[in-house]
Motif scaffolding. Structure first.
Motif, PDB file in Angstrom:
ATOM      1  N   VAL A   1       8.725  44.292  -5.435  1.00  0.00           N
ATOM      2  CA  VAL A   1       8.752  43.973  -6.867  1.00  0.00           C
ATOM      3  C   VAL A   1       9.210  42.718  -8.271  1.00  0.00           C
ATOM      4  CG1 VAL A   1       9.267  45.708  -9.116  1.00  0.00           C
ATOM      5  CG2 VAL A   1       8.041  46.353  -7.716  1.00  0.00           C
ATOM      6  N   ASP A   2      10.289  42.755  -7.372  1.00  0.00           N
ATOM      7  CA  ASP A   2      11.378  41.226  -8.093  1.00  0.00           C
ATOM      8  C   ASP A   2      10.164  40.337  -7.323  1.00  0.00           C
ATOM      9  OD1 ASP A   2      11.909  41.984  -5.262  1.00  0.00           O
ATOM     10  OD2 ASP A   2      13.308  40.832  -5.046  1.00  0.00           O
ATOM     11  N   LYS A   3       9.476  40.015  -6.924  1.00  0.00           N
ATOM     12  CA  LYS A   3       8.982  38.915  -6.387  1.00  0.00           C
ATOM     13  C   LYS A   3       7.451  38.811  -7.535  1.00  0.00           C
ATOM     14  CE  LYS A   3      11.021  37.681  -2.749  1.00  0.00           C
ATOM     15  NZ  LYS A   3      12.464  38.747  -2.763  1.00  0.00           N
ATOM     16  N   ILE A   4       7.086  39.809  -8.741  1.00  0.00           N
ATOM     17  CA  ILE A   4       5.779  39.643  -8.783  1.00  0.00           C
ATOM     18  C   ILE A   4       5.911  38.555 -10.442  1.00  0.00           C
ATOM     19  CG2 ILE A   4       4.480  40.991 -10.943  1.00  0.00           C
ATOM     20  CD1 ILE A   4       5.630  43.431  -8.931  1.00  0.00           C
ATOM     21  N   VAL A   5       4.891  37.966 -10.458  1.00  0.00           N
ATOM     22  CA  VAL A   5       4.619  36.913 -11.171  1.00  0.00           C
ATOM     23  C   VAL A   5       3.952  36.864 -12.399  1.00  0.00           C
ATOM     24  CG1 VAL A   5       3.831  33.769 -11.752  1.00  0.00           C
ATOM     25  CG2 VAL A   5       5.400  35.462  -9.012  1.00  0.00           C
ATOM     26  N   THR A   6       4.721  37.047 -13.603  1.00  0.00           N
ATOM     27  CA  THR A   6       4.477  37.628 -14.451  1.00  0.00           C
ATOM     28  C   THR A   6       3.892  36.205 -15.921  1.00  0.00           C
ATOM     29  OG1 THR A   6       6.164  37.567 -15.435  1.00  0.00           O
ATOM     30  CG2 THR A   6       5.494  39.966 -15.189  1.00  0.00           C
ATOM     31  N   ASP A   7       4.071  35.333 -15.185  1.00  0.00           N
ATOM     32  CA  ASP A   7       3.235  34.271 -15.743  1.00  0.00           C
ATOM     33  C   ASP A   7       2.224  33.011 -15.058  1.00  0.00           C
ATOM     34  OD1 ASP A   7       5.332  32.600 -13.707  1.00  0.00           O
ATOM     35  OD2 ASP A   7       6.009  31.745 -15.965  1.00  0.00           O
ATOM     36  N   TYR A   8       1.600  32.820 -15.387  1.00  0.00           N
ATOM     37  CA  TYR A   8       0.236  31.723 -14.614  1.00  0.00           C
ATOM     38  C   TYR A   8       0.107  30.006 -14.636  1.00  0.00           C
ATOM     39  CZ  TYR A   8      -1.452  36.596 -14.193  1.00  0.00           C
ATOM     40  OH  TYR A   8      -1.043  37.955 -14.623  1.00  0.00           O
ATOM     41  N   PRO A   9       1.640  29.847 -14.112  1.00  0.00           N
ATOM     42  CA  PRO A   9       1.482  28.629 -14.046  1.00  0.00           C
ATOM     43  C   PRO A   9       0.241  28.080 -13.202  1.00  0.00           C
ATOM     44  CG  PRO A   9       2.773  28.901 -12.138  1.00  0.00           C
ATOM     45  CD  PRO A   9       2.432  30.527 -13.374  1.00  0.00           C
ATOM     46  N   ARG A  10       0.000  26.114 -13.373  1.00  0.00           N
ATOM     47  CA  ARG A  10      -1.429  26.121 -12.875  1.00  0.00           C
ATOM     48  C   ARG A  10      -0.202  25.366 -11.662  1.00  0.00           C
ATOM     49  NH1 ARG A  10      -5.483  23.571 -14.270  1.00  0.00           N
ATOM     50  NH2 ARG A  10      -5.993  24.077 -17.048  1.00  0.00           N
ATOM     51  N   ARG A  11      -1.148  25.397 -10.328  1.00  0.00           N
ATOM     52  CA  ARG A  11      -0.949  25.269  -9.368  1.00  0.00           C
ATOM     53  C   ARG A  11      -2.345  25.198  -8.577  1.00  0.00           C
ATOM     54  NH1 ARG A  11       1.707  29.215  -5.412  1.00  0.00           N
ATOM     55  NH2 ARG A  11      -0.484  28.367  -4.556  1.00  0.00           N
ATOM     56  N   ASP A  12      -1.626  24.794  -6.937  1.00  0.00           N
ATOM     57  CA  ASP A  12      -3.167  24.835  -6.383  1.00  0.00           C
ATOM     58  C   ASP A  12      -3.547  25.873  -5.711  1.00  0.00           C
ATOM     59  OD1 ASP A  12      -1.546  21.942  -6.438  1.00  0.00           O
ATOM     60  OD2 ASP A  12      -0.482  21.860  -4.151  1.00  0.00           O
ATOM     61  N   PRO A  13      -4.784  25.296  -5.280  1.00  0.00           N
ATOM     62  CA  PRO A  13      -6.087  27.172  -5.142  1.00  0.00           C
ATOM     63  C   PRO A  13      -5.103  27.933  -4.032  1.00  0.00           C
ATOM     64  CG  PRO A  13      -6.844  24.455  -5.735  1.00  0.00           C
ATOM     65  CD  PRO A  13      -5.664  24.304  -5.097  1.00  0.00           C
ATOM     66  N   PHE A  14      -5.767  29.043  -3.715  1.00  0.00           N
ATOM     67  CA  PHE A  14      -5.076  29.110  -2.661  1.00  0.00           C
ATOM     68  C   PHE A  14      -5.728  29.323  -1.869  1.00  0.00           C
ATOM     69  CE2 PHE A  14      -2.389  31.356  -6.691  1.00  0.00           C
ATOM     70  CZ  PHE A  14      -1.386  31.574  -6.132  1.00  0.00           C
ATOM     71  N   ASP A  15      -5.389  29.871  -0.750  1.00  0.00           N
ATOM     72  CA  ASP A  15      -7.176  30.128   0.466  1.00  0.00           C
ATOM     73  C   ASP A  15      -7.361  31.540   0.659  1.00  0.00           C
ATOM     74  OD1 ASP A  15      -5.673  27.818   1.754  1.00  0.00           O
ATOM     75  OD2 ASP A  15      -4.508  28.742   3.087  1.00  0.00           O
ATOM     76  N   VAL A  16      -6.838  32.061  -0.061  1.00  0.00           N
ATOM     77  CA  VAL A  16      -7.530  34.019  -0.506  1.00  0.00           C
ATOM     78  C   VAL A  16      -6.848  34.128  -1.590  1.00  0.00           C
ATOM     79  CG1 VAL A  16      -8.066  35.949   0.327  1.00  0.00           C
ATOM     80  CG2 VAL A  16      -7.788  34.679   1.736  1.00  0.00           C
ATOM     81  N   PHE A  17      -7.759  34.331  -2.696  1.00  0.00           N
ATOM     82  CA  PHE A  17      -7.412  35.539  -3.908  1.00  0.00           C
ATOM     83  C   PHE A  17      -7.895  37.383  -3.132  1.00  0.00           C
ATOM     84  CE2 PHE A  17      -7.795  36.975  -7.796  1.00  0.00           C
ATOM     85  CZ  PHE A  17      -6.886  37.178  -8.743  1.00  0.00           C
ATOM     86  N   ILE A  18      -6.183  38.057  -3.461  1.00  0.00           N
ATOM     87  CA  ILE A  18      -7.151  39.037  -3.054  1.00  0.00           C
ATOM     88  C   ILE A  18      -6.808  40.280  -4.927  1.00  0.00           C
ATOM     89  CG2 ILE A  18      -7.005  41.607  -2.221  1.00  0.00           C
ATOM     90  CD1 ILE A  18      -6.036  39.457   0.229  1.00  0.00           C
ATOM     91  N   SER A  19      -7.840  40.974  -5.278  1.00  0.00           N
ATOM     92  CA  SER A  19      -7.558  41.698  -6.540  1.00  0.00           C
ATOM     93  C   SER A  19      -7.525  43.019  -6.146  1.00  0.00           C
ATOM     94  CB  SER A  19      -8.907  41.487  -7.252  1.00  0.00           C
ATOM     95  OG  SER A  19     -10.439  41.328  -6.791  1.00  0.00           O
ATOM     96  N   LEU A  20      -6.474  43.711  -6.310  1.00  0.00           N
ATOM     97  CA  LEU A  20      -6.255  45.144  -5.596  1.00  0.00           C
ATOM     98  C   LEU A  20      -6.421  45.991  -7.916  1.00  0.00           C
ATOM     99  CD1 LEU A  20      -3.685  44.972  -3.711  1.00  0.00           C
ATOM    100  CD2 LEU A  20      -5.724  45.172  -2.973  1.00  0.00           C
ATOM    101  N   ASP A  21      -7.607  46.712  -7.233  1.00  0.00           N
ATOM    102  CA  ASP A  21      -8.076  48.252  -8.156  1.00  0.00           C
ATOM    103  C   ASP A  21      -8.305  47.293  -9.301  1.00  0.00           C
ATOM    104  OD1 ASP A  21      -7.535  50.912  -8.439  1.00  0.00           O
ATOM    105  OD2 ASP A  21      -5.630  50.698  -9.929  1.00  0.00           O
ATOM    106  N   CYS A  22      -9.493  46.348  -9.404  1.00  0.00           N
ATOM    107  CA  CYS A  22      -9.804  45.676 -10.805  1.00  0.00           C
ATOM    108  C   CYS A  22     -11.227  46.343 -10.426  1.00  0.00           C
ATOM    109  CB  CYS A  22      -9.433  44.583 -10.665  1.00  0.00           C
ATOM    110  SG  CYS A  22      -7.901  44.624 -11.153  1.00  0.00           S
TER     111      CYS A  22
END
Ligand code: MN
Length: 329
Positions: free
Chosen positions: A66-87
């Protein structure tokens, strides 16, 4: 639609992995997000996992990662995989949308019947109790740590109302048993994360019950919370969890409705059915959705009109069924 057998299939080649849950994260969302993140961290330590989520309710603050959760969304390099859960759809992770759009591979793991398969890989099992249950079946059991088990167990108890909602199946119980065997203190997990209420939460619950009304010959119970009332108790939307479930068990009631004013004549509507009325159809009509027995939507106008519009749809279903059921499971 493409289903997978193991989460390994979509993360194996990835160096960077984003995991996102939905707005106003609930127990299943938090349990799934932290469960998957800790599973990857434990077993694939060379992968960089980032988790994006809104503020975490206090009752889930001690889950793994839980302490690793990021609540803001800075611009950054693309991810290799994006996984959405429960959405169920992309609006559920609005803020992380840019990461989704730029990711090399997108994966949608969910159990909502209304899920519109928005990703490249869509693993949506509508007959599963929870996303946590879906995830368990994508993991190698012997690779699941105590912490991962605690997260997934938390997800399951929240979406099943501690194993009592109709979505609870023999498979659910079997999964819960296997998680319990990892050494979980299930009594305290259930009490601390599910049943524990603050004084404010109990006051709001009491007020909602006191001011609820029966309509349609007692087949529907409705309760509404104004912003003024929320402010009076110093309550937030998180304090409303569980109220709808208490309304639903009112004797004779087929549908429970909880209406929560979030802005000037804007309401968040939650609906629960005891099995005859399909509330997903009704909420979908008004732009929302969810499950056949548990759905929600946003509505606007006068409170009177909102209640009338909803009950009109319920009445229509009651007439159509003549005592039968609108839910085909
Ligand atoms: Mn869920």
């Amino acid at each position: 639609m493409r289903w997978m057998n193991n989460i390994f299939e979509v993360i194996n080649d990835a160096k960077s992995i984003a995991i996102a849950g939905h707005i106003r994260p609930d127990g299943d969302c938090l349990g799934s997000v932290t469960g998957l993140a800790s599973y990857i961290k434990d077993n694939y330590p060379d992968k960089n996992v980032e988790i994006f989520l809104e503020n975490v309710p206090e009752r889930f603050a001690d889950l793994a990662m839980v302490d690793k959760i990021v609540t803001d969304y800075p611009r950054r390099d693309p991810f290799d995989v994006f996984i959405s859960l429960d959405c169920a759809d992309m609006s559920r992770f609005e803020q992380a949308k840019e990461y989704f759009e730029n990711a090399a591979l997108t994966v949608n793991i969910d159990h909502h019947i209304s899920n519109n398969s928005y990703a490249k890989v869509n693993h949506v099992l509508a007959d599963s109790s929870s996303t946590a249950e879906v995830l368990f079946n994508l993991m190698d059991e012997d690779k699941i740590s105590y912490e991962t088990a605690r997260s997934l167990y938390t997800g399951i108890i929240h979406d099943t109302g501690v194993f009592k909602h109709s979505s609870t199946s023999p498979v659910t119980m079997n999964v819960a048993g296997k998680l319990m065997a990892k050494g979980l203190d299930v009594s305290s997990i259930i009490d601390d994360s599910f049943y524990r209420k603050t004084y404010t939460q109990n006051q709001i619950l009491g007020r909602c019950l006191l001011e609820s009304m029966l309509v349609l010959d007692g087949k529907v119970v409705v309760s509404a919370l104004s912003r003024k009332m929320m402010a009076f108790y110093g309550a937030t939307s998180e304090d409303l969890d569980g109220i709808i479930d208490q309304l639903r068990v009112t004797k004779g009631v087929e549908v429970a409705i909880l209406i929560h004013e979030t802005g000037e004549q804007i309401y968040k509507v939650s609906m629960r059915s005891n099995g005859k009325i399909n509330v997903n159809t009704i909420c979908s009509y008004f732009g929302g959705g969810g499950h056949v027995r548990a759905s929600g939507c946003m509505m606007s106008g006068s409170l009177h009109d909102v209640i009338n519009n909803l009950t009109e749809h319920i009445e229509k279903q009651i007439k159509e069924i003549g005592g039968e059921t609108c839910i085909t499971e």
